[in-house]
Design a protein around this motif. Structure first.
Motif, PDB file in Angstrom:
ATOM      1  N   ARG A   1       0.850  -1.192   0.000  1.00 44.62           N
ATOM      2  CA  ARG A   1       0.000   0.000   0.000  1.00 44.62           C
ATOM      3  C   ARG A   1       0.881   1.234   0.000  1.00 44.62           C
ATOM      4  O   ARG A   1       1.875   1.282   0.721  1.00 44.62           O
TER       5      ARG A   1
ATOM      6  N   ARG B   1      -4.982   6.023   0.093  1.00 51.21           N
ATOM      7  CA  ARG B   1      -4.209   4.798   0.100  1.00 51.21           C
ATOM      8  C   ARG B   1      -4.305   4.145  -1.270  1.00 51.21           C
ATOM      9  O   ARG B   1      -5.383   3.972  -1.804  1.00 51.21           O
TER      10      ARG B   1
ATOM     11  N   ALA C   1      -3.693   0.869  -3.440  1.00 59.22           N
ATOM     12  CA  ALA C   1      -3.490  -0.576  -3.303  1.00 59.22           C
ATOM     13  C   ALA C   1      -2.705  -1.084  -4.505  1.00 59.22           C
ATOM     14  O   ALA C   1      -3.272  -1.540  -5.485  1.00 59.22           O
TER      15      ALA C   1
END
Ligand code: SF4
Lengths: 223, 319
Positions: free
Chosen positions: B14, B22, B24
């Motif tokens: 992350r 955030r 991914a």
């Protein structure tokens, strides 16, 4: 016609990478120029795109010889040609949002009022969504940036397109999407295409005919 | 089957952005690579494959968080400190074949001097003559011509620069070779060359090779197994022969990617991949997938190397 006649060009006059090369593209025709990297084919593409003045030879654009290059080239000739390069990051101003990047050529020619309409029309044709248009180059992927660079090249509705390794850095699906966008534009406008690359399978599938750099240079030299 | 050289278990990465978002980049990756085997990790740019490589090498930027495990022998690459990574992992356990060899080589020094320096740093070889000999042997292993050893990197063609970089990567006798986009921008002939030489390291040297690439033609030439990554997840792992031949890929994304090749249908997958910072809850491919059903708004569980609710040709495979 886009006619490159006996062109010699390069960055070192004593050792030009392009020597006496002749190649022409008919209106509406697509020609693939196939050659290994570093062979000089990109320099020839830059000559055809009015970006590099040749040391010798003539470039005829729809019958008229090109006498001035780069920003000194007459507007009518410059706007007749759209060009896309291999590395979108090298040809995109990092400060510009994609909308402004695509609209760059219109600003230069002062037709500002057209900008919005034309960008809105072009973006979907190259697969760009509205949210991407507000981003800057570092906020999008290579493939998305290259889509914007293609839109920029099509903005002024050029009669000739020069694509120099346009998809060399891209994955298969983005490659197919960009080629489809170019072909859609060409079938709508009848524009001619010079696609320069090293991938024989790709150019063979894309273009009406392909010429190999080797052949182009050896027939000339062999005489 | 022999024990894997590299085992990746539930690897996730992350990125924490200054805005608080955030990203991914990699989610729950599982795979093994065995000695004498090549796994190709393919996907489009931005799918997370290069981040995965950086995680294995301990080269993630400071704002990245990695979870899960990646085991190379008894070293957990994700838990190792920088000292361990620098001293025992990079070069010794993992030989890196970089994307642009020209940038990887030091411009002001000859290929020979760079090889010799690496020989001294990574092997116990001492003494001028022995070091010289070991450097020449390293060059030979990568088919780098001895006559070019005293050249500087800028005097080399793209192909020779690639071989020089490969020679450097082989010196530490690392059990795992990691090649990151080794063929980008190379001509087809050179792609074949580069790929065949890497393959030779797998076959002759019994090394494990992880190739990260967007070039499916190169992957077809080199890989034993294929791992396809989409939006940070490995959506399919399969045998390369089955993938490129019959029955073909089972995941709709892999099928689309393969079908987009100019030697196949040359038809792009509609749409574009989602933002890694804004992934949908279910299958990330759903907006582009012609097989999508309402079920696809839930995340498919990984089964038999596949993350998809409605994969292709499962019946043929069972037969
Ligand atoms: S899970 Fe559904 S949407 Fe996703 S790839 Fe499979 S069929 Fe398509």
């Amino acid at each position: 016609m886009l006619e490159l006649q006996a062109i010699t060009a390069g960055y070192d006059r004593k050792a030009p990478v392009v020597r006496d090369v002749t190649l022409s593209v008919a209106p509406g025709e697509s020609v693939g120029l196939l050659g290994p990297s570093g062979c000089g084919k990109s320099t020839l593409a830059r000559v055809a795109a009015l970006l590099h003045r040749p040391d010798a030879g003539t470039l005829l654009l729809d019958g008229d010889p090109v006498r001035r290059w780069r920003h000194r080239a007459p507007c009518a000739q410059r706007t007749a040609i759209g060009v896309v390069f291999q590395q979108p990051r090298l040809s995109a101003d990092p400060r510009l949002r994609l909308t402004d990047l695509i609209a760059e050529p219109l600003r230069a020619t002062g037709r500002r009022d057209e900008v919005r309409e034309r960008v809105a029309e072009l973006a979907p044709s190259v697969g760009l969504t509205p949210d991407l248009l507000d981003r800057r180059p570092h906020e999008v992927s290579d493939g998305q940036l290259q889509r914007a660079c293609l839109a920029r090249a099509l903005l002024l509705r050029p009669r000739w397109l020069i694509c120099d390794e346009m998809t060399a850095m891209l994955d298969a699906s983005t490659t197919a999407a960009l080629v489809a966008a170019v072909e859609e534009y060409r079938s709508a406008t009848g524009a001619g295409l010079l696609a320069v690359g090293h991938d024989q399978v790709l150019l063979g599938r894309w273009c009406d005919r392909t010429v190999s750099w080797e052949k182009l240079t050896s027939t000339e030299a062999g005489e | 089957m022999t024990a894997p050289v590299l085992s990746v278990r539930g690897l996730s990465v992350r990125f924490l952005m200054p805005s608080g978002r955030r990203i991914a980049a990699v989610t729950d990756a599982h795979f093994d690579v065995a000695a004498g085997e090549c796994l190709a990790l393919v996907g489009e740019s931005g799918c997370g494959k290069s981040v995965l490589a950086s995680a294995l090498l301990g080269l993630l930027p400071a704002n990245a968080q990695a979870a899960g495990g990646a085991y190379l022998g008894d070293v957990d690459l994700l838990a190792a400190d920088e000292r361990t990574l620098a001293r025992t992992v990079r070069g010794r356990l993992i030989g890196l074949i970089p994307q642009s060899p020209a940038a990887h080589l030091t411009p002001v020094r000859t290929v020979r001097s760079q090889l010799e320096e690496t020989v001294v740093a990574l092997t116990g070889t001492r003494g001028r003559a022995a070091v010289r000999q070991a450097a020449e042997a390293a060059a030979e292993r990568a088919a780098f011509p001895a006559g070019h050893l005293d050249h500087h990197p800028h005097e080399l063609s793209g192909g020779l620069a690639q071989r020089a970089a490969t020679a450097l990567a082989l010196i530490g006798n690392a059990p795992l070779l990691l090649a990151d986009e080794p063929t980008t921008g190379l001509d087809r002939d050179l792609v074949h060359h580069t790929v065949d030489e890497l393959r030779r390291q797998v076959d002759v040297g019994r090394r494990a090779l992880l190739v990260i690439t967007h070039d499916l033609a190169a992957a077809e030439r080199i890989a034993d197994r294929m791992a396809v990554m989409y939006a940070g997840r490995i959506v399919e792992i399969s045998d390369a022969t089955a993938f490129f031949g019959l029955p073909g890929p089972r995941h709709p994304y892999s099928r689309g990617l393969l079908g987009a090749l100019p030697e196949r249908d040359f038809i792009p997958i509609p749409g574009m991949p989602p933002e890694l910072g804004d992934l949908p809850d279910g299958c990330a491919f759903a907006p582009r997938c012609e097989r999508a059903t309402p079920t696809c708004t839930t995340l498919p569980a990984a089964a038999a190397g596949l993350v998809c609710h409605h994969p292709h040709v499962t019946e043929d495979l069972r037969a």
